[in-house]
Design an enzyme around this catalytic site. Structure first.
Site, mmCIF file in Angstrom:
data_model
loop_
_atom_site.group_PDB
_atom_site.id
_atom_site.type_symbol
_atom_site.label_atom_id
_atom_site.label_comp_id
_atom_site.label_asym_id
_atom_site.label_seq_id
_atom_site.Cartn_x
_atom_site.Cartn_y
_atom_site.Cartn_z
ATOM 1 N N ASP A 1 0.633 -1.171 -0.458
ATOM 2 C CA ASP A 1 -0.081 0.146 -0.495
ATOM 3 C C ASP A 1 1.319 0.952 -0.139
ATOM 4 O OD1 ASP A 1 -3.219 0.974 0.972
ATOM 5 O OD2 ASP A 1 -1.724 2.057 1.821
ATOM 6 N N TYR B 1 3.026 9.569 -0.982
ATOM 7 C CA TYR B 1 4.129 9.278 0.396
ATOM 8 C C TYR B 1 5.237 9.727 -0.270
ATOM 9 C CZ TYR B 1 0.086 6.732 2.556
ATOM 10 O OH TYR B 1 -0.963 5.680 2.421
ATOM 11 N N LYS C 1 -2.465 5.984 -3.978
ATOM 12 C CA LYS C 1 -4.099 7.132 -4.041
ATOM 13 C C LYS C 1 -4.062 8.332 -4.507
ATOM 14 C CE LYS C 1 -4.145 4.807 0.735
ATOM 15 N NZ LYS C 1 -2.211 4.642 1.490
ATOM 16 N N HIS D 1 -8.010 9.899 -1.575
ATOM 17 C CA HIS D 1 -6.420 9.615 -0.487
ATOM 18 C C HIS D 1 -7.911 10.187 0.939
ATOM 19 C CE1 HIS D 1 -2.257 9.666 1.010
ATOM 20 N NE2 HIS D 1 -3.304 9.273 2.131
ATOM 21 N N SER E 1 -10.629 6.680 1.063
ATOM 22 C CA SER E 1 -9.608 6.969 1.691
ATOM 23 C C SER E 1 -10.555 7.799 3.160
ATOM 24 C CB SER E 1 -8.645 7.020 1.875
ATOM 25 O OG SER E 1 -7.596 5.871 3.538
ATOM 26 N N SER F 1 -2.784 2.911 9.566
ATOM 27 C CA SER F 1 -1.549 2.577 11.281
ATOM 28 C C SER F 1 -2.429 2.119 12.274
ATOM 29 C CB SER F 1 -2.461 4.763 11.792
ATOM 30 O OG SER F 1 -1.018 5.394 11.609
ATOM 31 N N SER G 1 0.739 4.073 14.760
ATOM 32 C CA SER G 1 2.030 4.409 14.018
ATOM 33 C C SER G 1 2.787 4.136 15.375
ATOM 34 C CB SER G 1 1.746 6.342 13.278
ATOM 35 O OG SER G 1 1.061 6.279 12.925
ATOM 36 N N THR H 1 9.827 -0.542 9.008
ATOM 37 C CA THR H 1 11.077 -0.293 8.165
ATOM 38 C C THR H 1 12.048 -1.796 9.164
ATOM 39 O OG1 THR H 1 12.224 1.142 9.484
ATOM 40 C CG2 THR H 1 11.073 1.671 7.949
ATOM 41 N N ARG I 1 10.418 -7.126 12.390
ATOM 42 C CA ARG I 1 9.353 -6.600 12.388
ATOM 43 C C ARG I 1 7.928 -6.996 10.996
ATOM 44 N NH1 ARG I 1 12.567 -2.694 15.984
ATOM 45 N NH2 ARG I 1 12.747 -1.279 14.376
ATOM 46 N N ASN J 1 5.432 -8.917 12.403
ATOM 47 C CA ASN J 1 3.824 -8.485 11.927
ATOM 48 C C ASN J 1 2.936 -9.181 10.411
ATOM 49 O OD1 ASN J 1 4.542 -6.276 13.120
ATOM 50 N ND2 ASN J 1 4.827 -4.807 11.555
HETATM 51 P P1 A2P Z 1 9.417 0.492 12.408
HETATM 52 O O1 A2P Z 1 9.074 1.219 11.294
HETATM 53 O O2 A2P Z 1 10.833 1.062 13.258
HETATM 54 O O3 A2P Z 1 8.938 -0.909 12.543
HETATM 55 P P2 A2P Z 1 1.405 2.116 11.701
HETATM 56 O O4 A2P Z 1 1.656 0.563 11.194
HETATM 57 O O5 A2P Z 1 0.615 1.678 12.556
HETATM 58 O O6 A2P Z 1 1.755 2.898 11.155
HETATM 59 O O7 A2P Z 1 3.239 1.717 12.788
HETATM 60 C C1 A2P Z 1 3.799 1.372 12.519
HETATM 61 C C2 A2P Z 1 5.450 2.493 13.849
HETATM 62 O O8 A2P Z 1 5.578 0.991 14.287
HETATM 63 C C3 A2P Z 1 6.454 1.891 13.077
HETATM 64 O O9 A2P Z 1 6.865 3.508 13.810
HETATM 65 C C4 A2P Z 1 6.877 1.065 13.229
HETATM 66 O O10 A2P Z 1 8.357 1.237 13.652
HETATM 67 C C5 A2P Z 1 6.066 0.369 14.465
HETATM 68 N N1 A2P Z 1 5.644 -0.963 14.229
HETATM 69 C C6 A2P Z 1 5.888 -1.821 13.541
HETATM 70 N N2 A2P Z 1 6.233 -3.147 13.628
HETATM 71 C C7 A2P Z 1 6.689 -3.104 14.943
HETATM 72 C C8 A2P Z 1 6.617 -4.161 15.803
HETATM 73 N N3 A2P Z 1 6.353 -5.245 15.640
HETATM 74 N N4 A2P Z 1 6.954 -4.091 16.608
HETATM 75 C C9 A2P Z 1 7.495 -2.328 17.128
HETATM 76 N N5 A2P Z 1 7.084 -1.655 16.613
HETATM 77 C C10 A2P Z 1 6.637 -1.776 15.525
#
Ligand code: A2P
Length: 291
Positions: free
Chosen positions: A52, A57, A82, A115, A152, A201, A205, A245, A249, A253
């Site tokens: 996505d 962006y 978007k 968007h 959106s 999010s 976020s 990033t 993680r 996820n």
């Molecule tokens: P990072 O990119 O350093 O992993 P959202 O998906 O709600 O936008 O949230 C993204 C935020 O959550 C980013 O700051 C990301 O940081 C952090 N994040 C994503 N996955 C994890 C995870 N499994 N554990 C901790 N923080 C995470």
């Protein structure tokens, strides 16, 4: 198949026009240009088949680069981008779609979203403006450039106005959604009108991840709060778009298919005290303010 029965990120929701959409997408909002191509490649290699992005962006070219570098075939991937608020209107929308296609290096987009809605605060003609933009979406669908279309950040009143004025109904509404801010009436309205609700999010976020109560609930399942949030969205029939990033993680996820929430926990997450709201509301025209 209901979201609760999904066994991997390759299982799909089905949109109103029959198009299948993989049930977890990799979010790229707030991933900096310079970093995005590598992240997208890593995500695809980790098993995401759904990416996505959005014109605003600033990372569409790198999303395309990451897709090409992954070595995975185009037709095995699902790409959403978007339309931005500066491009409203039928002709401008047609041109915006061509720009996104070129940026991404693709010859079709799987899902294209408006968007942000035009709202009364921006123009008294907001309904007509939204309908004109949407006609640009319908044109591009007919031309084979878009497989599915949606919106959106639309509330019921924006959708009702569009339903009255257009022939193709949006198939998706992407909304901010996470424990502490579910805007459940907008999610339910989308679902009751045959649309798929998606979560931007889904982890707030990052703002919900250290909450003590969420940590406690996640620990019961041997999961992280991020995994709890992704699973929660799925169990609400909402497609999560987690962003990370970090390679570990990014992978973690997706690891949400070996547990399910009790009714009590799901209900607690749905009614969780306010937490992590971005502050973005369509009526405040946040997107226009930064355009
Ligand atoms: P990072 O990119 O350093 O992993 P959202 O998906 O709600 O936008 O949230 C993204 C935020 O959550 C980013 O700051 C990301 O940081 C952090 N994040 C994503 N996955 C994890 C995870 N499994 N554990 C901790 N923080 C995470």
């Amino acid at each position: 198949m209901s979201a609760i029965d999904f066994t991997s990120q390759n299982d799909c929701f089905t949109l109103a026009n029959g198009v299948k959409i993989p049930c977890i997408g990799y979010g790229t909002w707030q991933t900096a240009p310079g970093q995005t191509a590598d992240c997208v490649k890593t995500a695809i290699r980790a098993g995401y088949t759904h990416i996505d992005t959005a014109w605003v962006y600033g990372n569409e070219p790198e999303v395309g680069e990451g897709i090409r570098a992954s070595g995975v075939k185009r037709d095995e991937l699902f790409v959403t981008t978007k339309h931005w608020v500066t491009e409203r209107g039928r002709q401008k929308t047609a041109a915006a779609i061509d720009v996104s296609l070129k940026n991404l290096g693709l010859d079709y987009i799987d899902l294209y979203l408006v968007h942000w809605p035009c709202v009364e605060k921006i123009s008294p003609d907001w309904k007509e403006i939204n309908a004109e933009t949407w006609r640009g979406f319908e044109d591009a669908c007919k031309a084979g450039k878009l497989r599915a279309v949606g919106v959106s950040n639309y509330q019921a009143k924006h959708l009702n106005a569009l339903f009255d004025m257009c022939s193709v109904k949006p198939m998706v509404n992407q909304l901010e959604f996470h424990p502490g801010y579910t805007q459940w009436e907008n999610i339910r309205f989308a679902q009751e009108n045959g649309m798929l609700a998606e979560a931007w999010s889904p982890l707030g976020s990052g703002a919900v991840l250290k909450d003590a109560r969420l940590t406690e609930i996640a620990a019961k399942y041997g999961k992280s709060v991020a995994q709890l949030c992704v699973r929660f969205a799925l169990e609400c029939g909402v497609l999560p778009l987690p962003k990370s990033t970090n390679p570990e993680r990014i992978r973690a996820n997706l690891d949400v298919f070996d547990f399910s929430l009790t009714e009590e926990d799901k209900s607690e997450l749905l009614h969780f005290p306010a937490l992590g709201f971005s502050g973005f509301l369509p009526e405040d025209a946040p997107a226009d303010a930064i355009a």
